[in-house]
Design a protein around this motif. Structure first.
Motif, PDB file in Angstrom:
ATOM      1  N   ARG A   1       0.939  -1.270  -0.043  1.00 60.96           N
ATOM      2  CA  ARG A   1       0.134  -0.085   0.035  1.00 60.96           C
ATOM      3  C   ARG A   1       0.883   1.169  -0.237  1.00 60.96           C
ATOM      4  O   ARG A   1       0.631   2.266  -0.676  1.00 60.96           O
ATOM      5  CB  ARG A   1      -0.887  -0.059   1.072  1.00 60.96           C
ATOM      6  N   ILE A   2       1.901   1.072   0.779  1.00 68.44           N
ATOM      7  CA  ILE A   2       2.835   2.381   0.951  1.00 68.44           C
ATOM      8  C   ILE A   2       3.427   2.550  -0.553  1.00 68.44           C
ATOM      9  O   ILE A   2       3.892   3.641  -0.770  1.00 68.44           O
ATOM     10  CB  ILE A   2       3.891   2.251   2.025  1.00 68.44           C
ATOM     11  N   GLN A   3       3.825   1.523  -1.271  1.00 72.14           N
ATOM     12  CA  GLN A   3       4.622   1.628  -2.354  1.00 72.14           C
ATOM     13  C   GLN A   3       3.689   2.304  -3.497  1.00 72.14           C
ATOM     14  O   GLN A   3       3.966   2.894  -4.202  1.00 72.14           O
ATOM     15  CB  GLN A   3       4.892   0.218  -2.775  1.00 72.14           C
ATOM     16  N   ALA A   4       2.387   1.561  -3.337  1.00 70.21           N
ATOM     17  CA  ALA A   4       1.489   1.994  -4.366  1.00 70.21           C
ATOM     18  C   ALA A   4       1.145   3.794  -4.078  1.00 70.21           C
ATOM     19  O   ALA A   4       0.971   4.156  -5.182  1.00 70.21           O
ATOM     20  CB  ALA A   4       0.119   1.401  -4.185  1.00 70.21           C
ATOM     21  N   GLU A   5       0.918   3.938  -2.845  1.00 70.62           N
ATOM     22  CA  GLU A   5       0.883   5.418  -2.498  1.00 70.62           C
ATOM     23  C   GLU A   5       2.084   6.209  -3.042  1.00 70.62           C
ATOM     24  O   GLU A   5       1.700   7.359  -3.602  1.00 70.62           O
ATOM     25  CB  GLU A   5       0.557   5.622  -0.936  1.00 70.62           C
ATOM     26  N   ASN A   6       3.243   5.720  -2.983  1.00 77.75           N
ATOM     27  CA  ASN A   6       4.357   6.560  -3.370  1.00 77.75           C
ATOM     28  C   ASN A   6       4.579   6.637  -4.857  1.00 77.75           C
ATOM     29  O   ASN A   6       5.136   7.605  -5.558  1.00 77.75           O
ATOM     30  CB  ASN A   6       5.523   5.905  -2.795  1.00 77.75           C
ATOM     31  N   ASN A   7       4.071   5.654  -5.474  1.00 74.58           N
ATOM     32  CA  ASN A   7       4.015   5.493  -7.003  1.00 74.58           C
ATOM     33  C   ASN A   7       3.069   6.401  -7.567  1.00 74.58           C
ATOM     34  O   ASN A   7       3.061   6.734  -8.751  1.00 74.58           O
ATOM     35  CB  ASN A   7       3.842   4.166  -7.439  1.00 74.58           C
ATOM     36  N   VAL A   8       1.984   6.794  -6.936  1.00 73.91           N
ATOM     37  CA  VAL A   8       0.722   7.690  -7.443  1.00 73.91           C
ATOM     38  C   VAL A   8       1.155   9.063  -7.829  1.00 73.91           C
ATOM     39  O   VAL A   8       2.114   9.800  -7.328  1.00 73.91           O
ATOM     40  CB  VAL A   8      -0.224   7.232  -6.503  1.00 73.91           C
TER      41      VAL A   8
END
Length: 154
Positions: A147-154
């Motif tokens: 989730r943290i990686q997905a939020e950082n990629n957005v």
């Protein structure tokens, strides 16, 4: 846990019964040894008396004295026979006490085995719970990390 406590209590009682059976066996073995000693003493006395009578020679012996000797030896033989019965009884009691001790030891060993098995089962269950918690924790960490990686990629 109460099952383990009741098993522990049963083991304690079995230890007490085993110790009592051992004490009883020791008493019966002592009684048997005492009966054997008496038997040997009686037999030795009879042998010595008979040998003395034979050595003294019966040339000048009166019929009354011979009758007295034979009566005495008859009673001594009867006492030996009675002691044989006592010895037989103590032998039976020793064997019975051995059997009781053996049964008590088997009971104690089986209770200890059941306790060890239950403790192993509890340890396995605890290990499974801990493993499940670790797996759930790892899964949650992985989801958070994604989730943290997905939020950082957005």
């Amino acid at each position: 846990m109460s099952a383990l406590k009741s098993l522990s209590l049963a083991i304690e009682l079995s230890v007490i019964k085993r110790d009592q059976a051992l004490a009883q066996l020791q008493k019966t073995v002592q009684a048997h040894a005492f009966a054997q000693d008496q038997q040997q003493q009686l037999q030795q006395y009879a042998d010595e008396t008979d040998a003395r009578w034979t050595r003294s020679g019966q040339a000048g012996t009166t019929p009354e004295l011979m009758q007295h000797h034979y009566q005495f030896m008859g009673r001594l033989t009867q006492a030996i026979a009675l002691q044989d019965g006592v010895l037989s009884g103590t032998t039976q009691r020793v064997e019975a006490a051995k059997q009781l001790l053996l049964q008590a030891e088997f009971r104690l060993a089986s209770l200890k085995q059941v306790l060890a098995s239950r403790q192993a089962d509890l340890a396995k269950s605890q290990q499974r719970r801990e493993q499940k918690q670790m797996d759930e924790f790892a899964a949650l960490q992985t989801q958070r990390h994604k989730r943290i990686q997905a939020e950082n990629n957005v």
